[in-house]
Design an enzyme around this catalytic site. Structure first.
Site, mmCIF file in Angstrom:
data_model
loop_
_atom_site.group_PDB
_atom_site.id
_atom_site.type_symbol
_atom_site.label_atom_id
_atom_site.label_comp_id
_atom_site.label_asym_id
_atom_site.label_seq_id
_atom_site.Cartn_x
_atom_site.Cartn_y
_atom_site.Cartn_z
ATOM 1 N N ASP A 301 0.828 -1.199 0.000
ATOM 2 C CA ASP A 301 0.000 0.000 0.000
ATOM 3 C C ASP A 301 0.868 1.257 0.000
ATOM 4 O OD1 ASP A 301 -2.761 1.183 0.412
ATOM 5 O OD2 ASP A 301 -1.731 2.027 2.146
ATOM 6 N N GLU A 352 0.623 -0.478 -5.099
ATOM 7 C CA GLU A 352 -0.434 0.530 -5.201
ATOM 8 C C GLU A 352 0.290 1.871 -5.276
ATOM 9 O OE1 GLU A 352 -2.856 3.679 -4.073
ATOM 10 O OE2 GLU A 352 -1.870 2.771 -2.353
#
Length: 601
Positions: A301, A352
């Protein structure tokens, strides 16, 4: 006196090269001096003293022993039992006592309680050898899930991992997905963070179950041919003072520079990725989930936060030359990916990352970061902007769709319609679509077909596949009752059919897409994938006698027509086969329609 091998192990940890540090840090069962017990080991380099407190000593401070100049404190204790609560009482240099969790704990009390728990791992018998040898070699179509809001029991309690084995896994299999991506299951104190404000980097969140439950879940998924991907957050962590923030009373896991340590955008702390002990901690965390839980991939992330020094809100601390490149973050990501791929081989590392950074999925040897895939945020933003537009203007903005063709092979992409697109006032996918309910569902089918047509792996967030109208709400289950409404069940069936094509037809999951034409004057697109032809009409205008030019003469079968009644459309009959004349087919193109044809061989 400490054994030399323990000292050598701690030396490797401090050098940043200990990738399975959970085997000796934290609370670990051991046999020493003829006694069974647990050794507690913690890194607190600038503490004045460290004490162990817990159920096993009536929460009275018991001194831990410093290991020379390693910054590590340790203590062996017998008469310690599984599931007992404990913490470290750390005396700072100013003499203050702060009570902290064990950063390497494998279990925690369920919030709002926050103590670490002794975990006596009973071991696990896996049955997934065949799956592991062949995983991630075929199509990748991911169903993204937030475990505690997919479904809930009637009394509002969460489904356990065993409940999800019985309900979630068969559903994902039936719908034709190949992988499940779980939003963070690591321990976190606040439900509203969705798991992205982690405190326990080696612990399954108690609200979901225990480590054995997650292992049963992954084992069962592999038995059904489904991969499991975990979201993981190495860029920032929870600022809760009882956790790892300012762990020994000083910046420990974060930077000594308070500006770099604080993440204002997310109300969190940034890891200091240049600290070698932090590197050992984080890479060991990734290893823990990959090795001990057999997960098939990790989605990292907020990679952008690790690439740029000024990604957060102001103020910033830039490099001496004024540049914003986060050199320590880049070096860490390369080390992470190199180490994982060298050790595990066929797992997926997914970034991401929301900027145009070049080389996310290129190997470090070529100047890249070494990820296997990157979420294509540009495709997502352009696509949703196009679909939210009044259809009368779409013919003037086809570039929003066609721009992806310029760069779609520059990186290895995943096309993601994720949870981030259906929260914070962005509305659900269905609610983004203009027009009445019938046309909204027609355009949702079109959106899905567009995603399937473009080069890249696929990801769909839970609820998208049933046409949920409300935004996703983390505190309650999906709108499953919507499947009793008009069009929802039919739309779900359309998703299942398209997923089936993607899963079983190499033409859809291999990267051989060819754009035959884009007709801007009537907002249509025609794409070829081997023997499959995908015609998409992006405006609410039906063409009654449309001439389609194909590459070869022959017989073409209609595989999918999104306007058929079984998909929620109005058509009850479709000519199933066409024979070309001079490489042309004349057919009817439905408004907001998708036609998938296959050349008969």
């Amino acid at each position: 006196m400490f054994q030399s091998n323990f000292l050598d192990t701690l030396k490797v940890f401090n050098e940043g090269n200990s990738f399975e540090a959970y085997q000796f840090m934290g609370c670990v069962r051991t046999h020493e001096s003829g006694q069974d017990g647990f050794r507690f080991t913690v890194w607190a380099p600038r503490a004045k003293n460290v004490f162990l407190v817990g159920d096993f000593n009536n929460w009275e401070k018991e001194s831990m022993y410093p290991v020379f100049e390693s910054g590590v404190y340790t203590l062996f204790k017998n008469n310690v039992y599984d599931n007992q609560a404990y913490k470290y009482a750390i005396e700072t240099q100013e003499g203050q006592i702060v009570y902290k969790i064990d950063p390497f704990a494998h279990r925690f009390e369920t919030p709002p309680k926050d103590a670490s728990l002794v975990y006596d791992d009973p071991g696990f018998h896996w049955h997934d050898d065949t799956y592991l040898k062949n995983r991630n070699k075929g199509p990748v179509n991911i169903y993204e899930v937030h475990l505690s809001s997919w479904k809930k029991h009637y009394d509002g309690t969460n489904y356990s991992f065993d409940d999800l084995i019985e309900s979630l896994l068969p559903y994902v299999k039936e719908m034709g997905y190949t992988h499940i991506e779980l939003m963070p299951v690591m321990d976190h104190p606040l439900d509203a963070s969705w798991g992205y404000q982690i405190t326990g980097y080696f612990a399954v969140g108690g609200r979901f179950g225990d480590p054995q439950g997650l292992k049963r879940f992954v084992n069962a998924a592999h038995g059904m041919g489904l991969g499991v991907i975990l979201d993981w957050v190495p860029g920032h962590f929870s600022q809760n003072y009882d956790a790892i923030a300012y762990f020994d009373g000083t910046p420990t896991f974060e930077s000594d520079n308070p500006i770099m340590a604080k993440n204002l955008r997310w109300g969190a702390h940034n890891f200091d990725l240049g600290k070698t002990q932090v590197q050992s901690f984080l890479i060991s965390s990734a290893f823990y989930w990959l090795k001990e839980f057999h997960v098939d991939g990790i989605r990292v992330d907020a990679v952008s936060n690790m690439l740029y020094l000024d990604y957060d809100l102001e103020p910033h601390v830039l490099n001496e030359d004024g540049s914003n490149t986060h050199h320590a973050g880049i070096a860490f990501l390369r080390k992470l990916n190199n180490t994982i791929h060298k050790t595990f081989g066929n797992v997926m590392m997914i970034a991401e990352e929301s900027t145009s950074w070049d080389g996310i999925t290129k190997p470090p040897s070529e100047g890249g970061l070494g990820f296997d895939y990157k979420w294509n945020m540009g495709w997502m933003n352009d696509t949703l902007r196009f679909f939210e537009m009044d259809p009368i203007y779409r013919n003037h903005h086809m570039d929003l769709l066609t721009f992806v063709f310029v760069y779609m092979r520059h990186e290895k992409y995943i096309l993601a319609l994720s949870h981030d697109e259906v929260v914070h006032g962005k509305r659900s996918l269905l609610d983004k679509m203009p027009g009445n309910r019938y046309n909204q569902f027609a355009q949702l089918k079109l959106l899905n077909a567009w995603m399937m047509a473009v080069v890249g792996k696929k990801l769909n967030f839970m609820g998208n596949e049933i046409g949920q109208y409300l935004e996703w709400r983390f505190y309650e289950e999906l709108e499953w009752n919507a499947l009793t409404n008009e069009y929802n069940k039919e739309y779900q069936y359309f998703i299942k059919v398209m997923n089936g094509l993607y899963r079983t037809e190499a033409a859809f999951y291999e990267d051989d897409m060819e754009v035959l034409w884009v007709r801007e004057e009537n907002a249509m697109m025609f794409i070829k994938r081997k023997d499959f032809y995908i015609l998409m009409n992006f405006i609410p205008h039906q063409h009654d006698a449309y001439t389609l030019e194909v590459k070869e003469n022959g017989i073409y079968d209609v595989v999918v027509n999104s306007e058929m009644v079984e998909f929620g459309g109005n058509w009850t009959y479709q000519v199933s086969t066409y024979e070309t004349v001079d490489k042309r087919i004349e057919l009817v193109v439905p408004a907001y329609g998708v036609l998938v044809l296959k050349k008969r061989r």
